[in-house]
Scaffold this motif. Structure first.
Motif, PDB file in Angstrom:
ATOM      1  N   CYS A 183       0.849  -1.211   0.000  1.00  0.00           N
ATOM      2  CA  CYS A 183       0.000   0.000   0.000  1.00  0.00           C
ATOM      3  C   CYS A 183       0.879   1.253   0.000  1.00  0.00           C
ATOM      4  O   CYS A 183       0.592   2.234  -0.697  1.00  0.00           O
ATOM      5  N   LEU A 184       1.939   1.182   0.790  1.00  0.00           N
ATOM      6  CA  LEU A 184       2.865   2.311   0.872  1.00  0.00           C
ATOM      7  C   LEU A 184       3.516   2.565  -0.493  1.00  0.00           C
ATOM      8  O   LEU A 184       3.574   3.719  -0.961  1.00  0.00           O
ATOM      9  N   ALA A 185       3.941   1.494  -1.136  1.00  0.00           N
ATOM     10  CA  ALA A 185       4.603   1.650  -2.441  1.00  0.00           C
ATOM     11  C   ALA A 185       3.636   2.243  -3.478  1.00  0.00           C
ATOM     12  O   ALA A 185       4.069   2.940  -4.396  1.00  0.00           O
ATOM     13  N   CYS A 186       2.336   1.968  -3.318  1.00  0.00           N
ATOM     14  CA  CYS A 186       1.361   2.422  -4.324  1.00  0.00           C
ATOM     15  C   CYS A 186       0.586   3.666  -3.877  1.00  0.00           C
ATOM     16  O   CYS A 186      -0.274   4.162  -4.621  1.00  0.00           O
ATOM     17  N   GLY A 187       0.815   4.138  -2.648  1.00  0.00           N
ATOM     18  CA  GLY A 187       0.103   5.331  -2.173  1.00  0.00           C
ATOM     19  C   GLY A 187      -1.391   5.092  -1.986  1.00  0.00           C
ATOM     20  O   GLY A 187      -2.222   5.948  -2.302  1.00  0.00           O
ATOM     21  N   VAL A 188      -1.751   3.919  -1.438  1.00  0.00           N
ATOM     22  CA  VAL A 188      -3.177   3.568  -1.266  1.00  0.00           C
ATOM     23  C   VAL A 188      -3.455   3.320   0.219  1.00  0.00           C
ATOM     24  O   VAL A 188      -2.623   2.745   0.925  1.00  0.00           O
ATOM     25  N   ASN A 204       4.336  10.565   5.820  1.00  0.00           N
ATOM     26  CA  ASN A 204       5.050  11.219   4.723  1.00  0.00           C
ATOM     27  C   ASN A 204       4.394  10.944   3.375  1.00  0.00           C
ATOM     28  O   ASN A 204       4.410  11.793   2.484  1.00  0.00           O
ATOM     29  N   ALA A 205       3.817   9.745   3.233  1.00  0.00           N
ATOM     30  CA  ALA A 205       3.167   9.390   1.958  1.00  0.00           C
ATOM     31  C   ALA A 205       1.764   9.989   1.861  1.00  0.00           C
ATOM     32  O   ALA A 205       1.121   9.905   0.806  1.00  0.00           O
ATOM     33  N   GLY A 206       1.266  10.572   2.976  1.00  0.00           N
ATOM     34  CA  GLY A 206      -0.073  11.190   2.958  1.00  0.00           C
ATOM     35  C   GLY A 206      -1.197  10.163   2.861  1.00  0.00           C
ATOM     36  O   GLY A 206      -2.279  10.462   2.357  1.00  0.00           O
TER      37      GLY A 206
END
Ligand code: NDP
Length: 421
Positions: free
Chosen positions: A98-103, A152-154
């Protein structure tokens, strides 16, 4: 409104997915993914055959132990939220993807390693046992460690939106918001008054369930953990609509987050009801080594005893048609409001057969699957938002409590409850 990707299609996921499909104004699209895609296809067919939902349903095959496979799936499905209803073993790989994809990420149980003999994990675990004083294999430290990265990834991660953890923590936020200036004690009581007619079966994944129940108990008191032997502390309680039951003190994951998030709380305990037959079977299985989680050699190949046991026990998803009776899960709070002492209990009663009529599952899957849908809805609709990793008690409880009433888990506030000594 949006698209959810659900990982897992077991007992809990089957309810959550059907509730998402009922809530088609929020969940336009649902992708169901697990290693056994035929199970996901069967559920898709069932929902489509009923013809009541406008949600578009798709299925996919994924091994959620692989971050790369998960990333590829998330990139092709493009969900707004990933709902993790696989096993606690997959929490970190799914959080990484999820972090890698911003989800956004949502789950119902905190991280636990599959192999508790892994030396790298074991070293960290043993240090934690010494520092914190409880020996459960699961704890929040692994997932709380993603706080900065998610911030940080929002994106948002919501941890533990089942019933317990989940609803019990939202009940606590609600009690704090509307009934107390200060909560002193919390007793979480999980009663399953259901009868499935088997001498022995577990109501959710047997491996996870038996690991939890055969472990040491513990509770939070005056700023630290007090650990007990398994099933050492027993109480009796007369549960509304169920009756008198024996209940035992267990370690449970929400104690850890509530101790952090309820200011000044002095004691938090968790009790679960068990019948004598369940306990006798479990003790016997434990004594003969069938609850072992490490591999042993059998006829030239490795097997993990608890996984072999799982293959022998009834599938929790098959208990639905045979389980009768009710669950009663809730929390008793003591504390003060406007300088006066006050006690309340907030609880839900759920009927196994009513759940079966509605979604084809027993109440344990239902009471977990409905809150999993609701937590996901809170993120999808933006009613709960924030960048970082959160436990459910950190948000406004009111929209979630309203949704519980609407989506099948109505609750009651008793302002004069019997307390547990
Ligand atoms: P099940 O064993 O019935 O289902 C687990 C699902 O996860 C299966 O569909 C399985 O499908 C899938 N899965 C397992 N491993 C993988 C993998 N490597 N990759 C992809 N999918 C995988 O479990 P339950 O439905 O009973 O429980 C689901 C979760 O809910 C658990 O984490 C449990 O701890 C939690 N829970 C929370 C409660 C609460 O109140 N908070 C209460 C009860 C449960 P396949 O094998 O085909 O891949």
């Amino acid at each position: 409104m949006g698209k959810v990707l659900v990982i897992g299609c077991g007992g809990v996921a089957q309810v959550a997915i059907q509730k998402c499909a009922q809530n088609d104004a929020v969940f336009d699209e649902i992708c169901i993914a697990s290693r056994t895609v035929s199970k996901c296809d069967d559920l898709k067919k069932k929902i489509e055959a009923e013809g009541k939902s406008r949600s578009k349903i798709t299925t996919a095959k994924v091994n959620a132990d692989s971050v790369d496979e998960l990333i590829a799936l998330i990139k092709s499905v493009k969900p707004d939220v990933v709902l993790n209803l696989a096993l606690p073993y997959q929490d970190l790989t799914i959080m990484d993807a999820c972090l890698a994809c911003g989800v956004h990420y949502v789950d119902s149980a905190n991280y636990e390693p599959e192999d508790t003999e892994d030396p790298k994990w074991r070293a960290i675990y043993e240090k934690r046992c010494k520092e914190l004083g409880f020996t459960a294999y699961f704890d929040y430290s692994w997932q709380w460690a993603y706080q900065k990265k998610y911030k940080n990834a929002g994106i948002t991660a919501i941890l533990g939106t089942g019933f317990d953890p989940g609803v019990t923590s939202v009940f606590t936020a609600y009690a704090l918001k509307h009934y107390f200036d200060q909560i002193d004690t919390i007793d979480i009581l999980d009663c399953n008054g259901g009868d499935h007619g088997y001498p022995f079966a577990t109501n959710f994944n047997p491996e996870i369930n038996l690991r939890e129940v055969s472990a040491n108990g513990s509770y939070w008191e005056n700023g630290h953990w007090v650990e007990t032997k398994p099933m050492e502390i027993k109480r009796e309680y007369n549960f509304e609509q169920v009756g008198m039951k024996d209940m035992y003190l267990l370690h449970h994951e929400e104690i850890e987050s509530l101790a952090k998030n309820v200011p000044g709380v002095k004691r938090i305990r968790f009790f679960m009801t068990f019948g004598q037959s369940y306990l006798t079977h479990m003790k016997c299985l434990e004594n003969v080594g069938m609850l072992r989680t490490d591999p042993v050699m059998f006829e030239g190949r490795e097997i993990v005893p608890i996984q072999f046991l799982k293959a022998l026990l009834p599938d929790p998803a098959s208990l639905g048609p045979r389980t009768v009776g009710k669950t009663n899960i809730g929390c008793i709070y003591t504390g003060t409001k406007d300088g006066k002492k006050r006690n309340i209990k907030i609880y839900n009663v759920c009927d196994h057969q009513e759940c079966y009529k509605e979604v084809g599952s027993q109440a344990i899957s239902y009471t977990t699957g409905v809150p999993a849908m609701i937590g996901t809805m809170m993120v999808m609709t933006g009613q709960w938002k924030g960048a970082g990793v959160f436990n459910v008690e950190e948000f406004d409880p009111d929209p979630y409590m309203e949704a519980l009433n609407k989506w099948g888990l109505p609750w009651v506030v008793d302002e004069n409850p019997v307390l547990v000594d």
